[in-house]
Design a protein around this motif. Structure first.
Motif, PDB file in Angstrom:
ATOM      1  N   GLU A   2     -16.647   5.236  -6.445  1.00  0.00           N
ATOM      2  CA  GLU A   2     -15.243   5.547  -6.616  1.00  0.00           C
ATOM      3  C   GLU A   2     -14.387   4.419  -6.055  1.00  0.00           C
ATOM      4  O   GLU A   2     -14.790   3.709  -5.137  1.00  0.00           O
ATOM      5  N   ARG A   3     -13.185   4.297  -6.597  1.00  0.00           N
ATOM      6  CA  ARG A   3     -12.337   3.160  -6.242  1.00  0.00           C
ATOM      7  C   ARG A   3     -11.906   3.197  -4.785  1.00  0.00           C
ATOM      8  O   ARG A   3     -11.768   2.157  -4.150  1.00  0.00           O
ATOM      9  N   ILE A   4     -11.688   4.380  -4.232  1.00  0.00           N
ATOM     10  CA  ILE A   4     -11.277   4.452  -2.836  1.00  0.00           C
ATOM     11  C   ILE A   4     -12.417   3.995  -1.924  1.00  0.00           C
ATOM     12  O   ILE A   4     -12.185   3.341  -0.890  1.00  0.00           O
ATOM     13  N   GLU A   5     -13.651   4.296  -2.317  1.00  0.00           N
ATOM     14  CA  GLU A   5     -14.798   3.835  -1.532  1.00  0.00           C
ATOM     15  C   GLU A   5     -14.949   2.322  -1.624  1.00  0.00           C
ATOM     16  O   GLU A   5     -15.280   1.657  -0.625  1.00  0.00           O
ATOM     17  N   ALA A   6     -14.684   1.783  -2.806  1.00  0.00           N
ATOM     18  CA  ALA A   6     -14.741   0.334  -2.977  1.00  0.00           C
ATOM     19  C   ALA A   6     -13.670  -0.345  -2.119  1.00  0.00           C
ATOM     20  O   ALA A   6     -13.920  -1.392  -1.498  1.00  0.00           O
ATOM     21  N   GLN A   9     -14.795  -0.362   1.469  1.00  0.00           N
ATOM     22  CA  GLN A   9     -15.837  -1.368   1.696  1.00  0.00           C
ATOM     23  C   GLN A   9     -15.253  -2.768   1.765  1.00  0.00           C
ATOM     24  O   GLN A   9     -15.670  -3.596   2.586  1.00  0.00           O
ATOM     25  N   GLU A  10     -14.278  -3.041   0.910  1.00  0.00           N
ATOM     26  CA  GLU A  10     -13.649  -4.362   0.898  1.00  0.00           C
ATOM     27  C   GLU A  10     -12.968  -4.662   2.238  1.00  0.00           C
ATOM     28  O   GLU A  10     -12.917  -5.818   2.673  1.00  0.00           O
ATOM     29  N   LEU A  11     -12.449  -3.627   2.880  1.00  0.00           N
ATOM     30  CA  LEU A  11     -11.675  -3.824   4.116  1.00  0.00           C
ATOM     31  C   LEU A  11     -12.476  -3.524   5.378  1.00  0.00           C
ATOM     32  O   LEU A  11     -11.959  -3.707   6.485  1.00  0.00           O
ATOM     33  N   PHE A 164      -0.584   2.330   5.734  1.00  0.00           N
ATOM     34  CA  PHE A 164      -0.708   3.477   6.635  1.00  0.00           C
ATOM     35  C   PHE A 164      -2.174   3.868   6.824  1.00  0.00           C
ATOM     36  O   PHE A 164      -2.649   4.030   7.957  1.00  0.00           O
ATOM     37  N   ALA A 165      -2.897   4.002   5.717  1.00  0.00           N
ATOM     38  CA  ALA A 165      -4.273   4.515   5.774  1.00  0.00           C
ATOM     39  C   ALA A 165      -5.264   3.470   6.273  1.00  0.00           C
ATOM     40  O   ALA A 165      -6.115   3.760   7.117  1.00  0.00           O
ATOM     41  N   MET A 166      -5.158   2.255   5.754  1.00  0.00           N
ATOM     42  CA  MET A 166      -6.158   1.241   6.065  1.00  0.00           C
ATOM     43  C   MET A 166      -5.808   0.419   7.301  1.00  0.00           C
ATOM     44  O   MET A 166      -6.690  -0.029   8.030  1.00  0.00           O
ATOM     45  N   GLU A 230      -3.048  -4.290  -5.258  1.00  0.00           N
ATOM     46  CA  GLU A 230      -1.997  -4.393  -4.239  1.00  0.00           C
ATOM     47  C   GLU A 230      -2.389  -3.602  -2.988  1.00  0.00           C
ATOM     48  O   GLU A 230      -2.130  -4.046  -1.862  1.00  0.00           O
ATOM     49  N   ALA A 231      -3.010  -2.451  -3.181  1.00  0.00           N
ATOM     50  CA  ALA A 231      -3.454  -1.649  -2.038  1.00  0.00           C
ATOM     51  C   ALA A 231      -4.463  -2.432  -1.205  1.00  0.00           C
ATOM     52  O   ALA A 231      -4.398  -2.423   0.036  1.00  0.00           O
ATOM     53  N   GLN A 232      -5.377  -3.114  -1.877  1.00  0.00           N
ATOM     54  CA  GLN A 232      -6.372  -3.904  -1.156  1.00  0.00           C
ATOM     55  C   GLN A 232      -5.718  -5.083  -0.430  1.00  0.00           C
ATOM     56  O   GLN A 232      -5.989  -5.334   0.754  1.00  0.00           O
ATOM     57  N   TYR A 233      -4.838  -5.790  -1.113  1.00  0.00           N
ATOM     58  CA  TYR A 233      -4.199  -6.966  -0.524  1.00  0.00           C
ATOM     59  C   TYR A 233      -3.369  -6.587   0.704  1.00  0.00           C
ATOM     60  O   TYR A 233      -3.532  -7.168   1.788  1.00  0.00           O
ATOM     61  N   TYR A 234      -2.486  -5.605   0.546  1.00  0.00           N
ATOM     62  CA  TYR A 234      -1.597  -5.245   1.652  1.00  0.00           C
ATOM     63  C   TYR A 234      -2.350  -4.530   2.772  1.00  0.00           C
ATOM     64  O   TYR A 234      -1.974  -4.652   3.950  1.00  0.00           O
ATOM     65  N   GLY A 235      -3.409  -3.799   2.425  1.00  0.00           N
ATOM     66  CA  GLY A 235      -4.241  -3.196   3.462  1.00  0.00           C
ATOM     67  C   GLY A 235      -4.904  -4.257   4.317  1.00  0.00           C
ATOM     68  O   GLY A 235      -4.952  -4.141   5.548  1.00  0.00           O
TER      69      GLY A 235
END
Length: 261
Positions: A2-6, A9-11, A164-166, A230-235
């Motif tokens: 799932e994308r949220i799991e990916a 993992q990226e972060l 907020f989350a990451m 964008e979520a990955q980058y800003y996280g």
């Protein structure tokens, strides 16, 4: 996967760097707790503005009221706000986590002058950035808080939720709590309110706020590839900003130790 799991993992390597930061081991006496809290309280304060920004964007907070477009997200953010803004402190009194932190600072006699000055100036209508300029605090703290409001100013809920989350949730390790508890048994100064704050924070992050914040990201990004990027980058940037803040606090503790040695 799932994308949220990916995304997690990226972060994860960024998060691991923070959770295993040597800063926690430097907090080995009351004076170091005082220094840590004097710096860290600004991250406790601006966290609430992230939360309230999400509430503004995801719920209906004006009159006349109309239903929000996504009641699932309304439920998620209102559950988080309920605890962050009006949880019960150690004595069972409704209080925000920021105010609990100030209570814990008072208990260990940490300096609250600058954070109270910031809140006072903002209450009088001074902008956040101008109020920060007026304070006698580390430049890295000013940059950390300024970045938080850069994110808020984007008015993109999926980015705010990612930060907020990451970048803010679930970053206080159990190790830190154990260090503080051990310190409590070896000092005449009570740190019970800090222990309560940490226990409550870890409990909420693990059981409620962490899972809810991830669901917010999923809901807000949906199947939009750009939003996920964008979520990955800003996280990742948010985690880098926290690392810079942690490094600056660690440096402050190291410099204090050199002066005392």
């Amino acid at each position: 996967m799932e994308r949220i799991e990916a995304l997690q993992q990226e972060l994860q390597s960024h998060r691991d760097t923070l959770i295993m930061h040597p800063l926690y081991h430097q907090i080995n006496d009351i004076t170091n707790i005082q220094t840590f809290m004097k710096h860290h309280v600004f991250a406790v304060w601006d966290f609430m503005s992230l939360v309230k920004s999400l509430q503004e964007n995801l719920t209906t907070i004006y009159n006349p009221w109309i239903p929000a477009s996504n009641p699932v997200l309304v439920r998620f953010i209102n559950e988080i706000v309920l605890a962050e803004e009006s949880d019960f402190n150690k004595e069972g009194k409704p209080m925000s986590h920021f105010e609990m932190y100030l209570e814990a600072m008072a208990e260990v006699k940490a300096d609250t002058t600058q954070i109270k000055e910031l809140v006072s100036q903002i209450a009088k209508g001074v902008s956040v950035r101008q109020a920060l300029k007026n304070l006698d605090i580390d430049q890295k703290i000013k940059e950390f808080v300024s970045y938080t409001f850069d994110i808020i100013d984007l008015q993109k809920p999926h980015i705010t939720a990612a930060v907020f989350a990451m970048g803010r949730e679930d970053l206080i390790p159990d190790l830190f709590l154990e260090i503080v508890k051990k310190l409590q048994s070896n000092t005449n100064t009570s740190v019970s309110k800090l222990v309560y704050y940490l226990e409550r924070h870890i409990e909420l992050d693990g059981d409620t706020h962490g899972p809810l914040s991830l669901k917010m990201i999923e809901n807000l990004c949906g199947s939009d590839d750009i939003k996920w990027k964008e979520a990955q980058y800003y996280g990742a940037v948010a985690l880098e900003k926290r690392l810079i803040l942690w490094n600056s606090i660690s440096d402050a503790l190291t410099q204090k130790e050199r002066v005392l040695s």
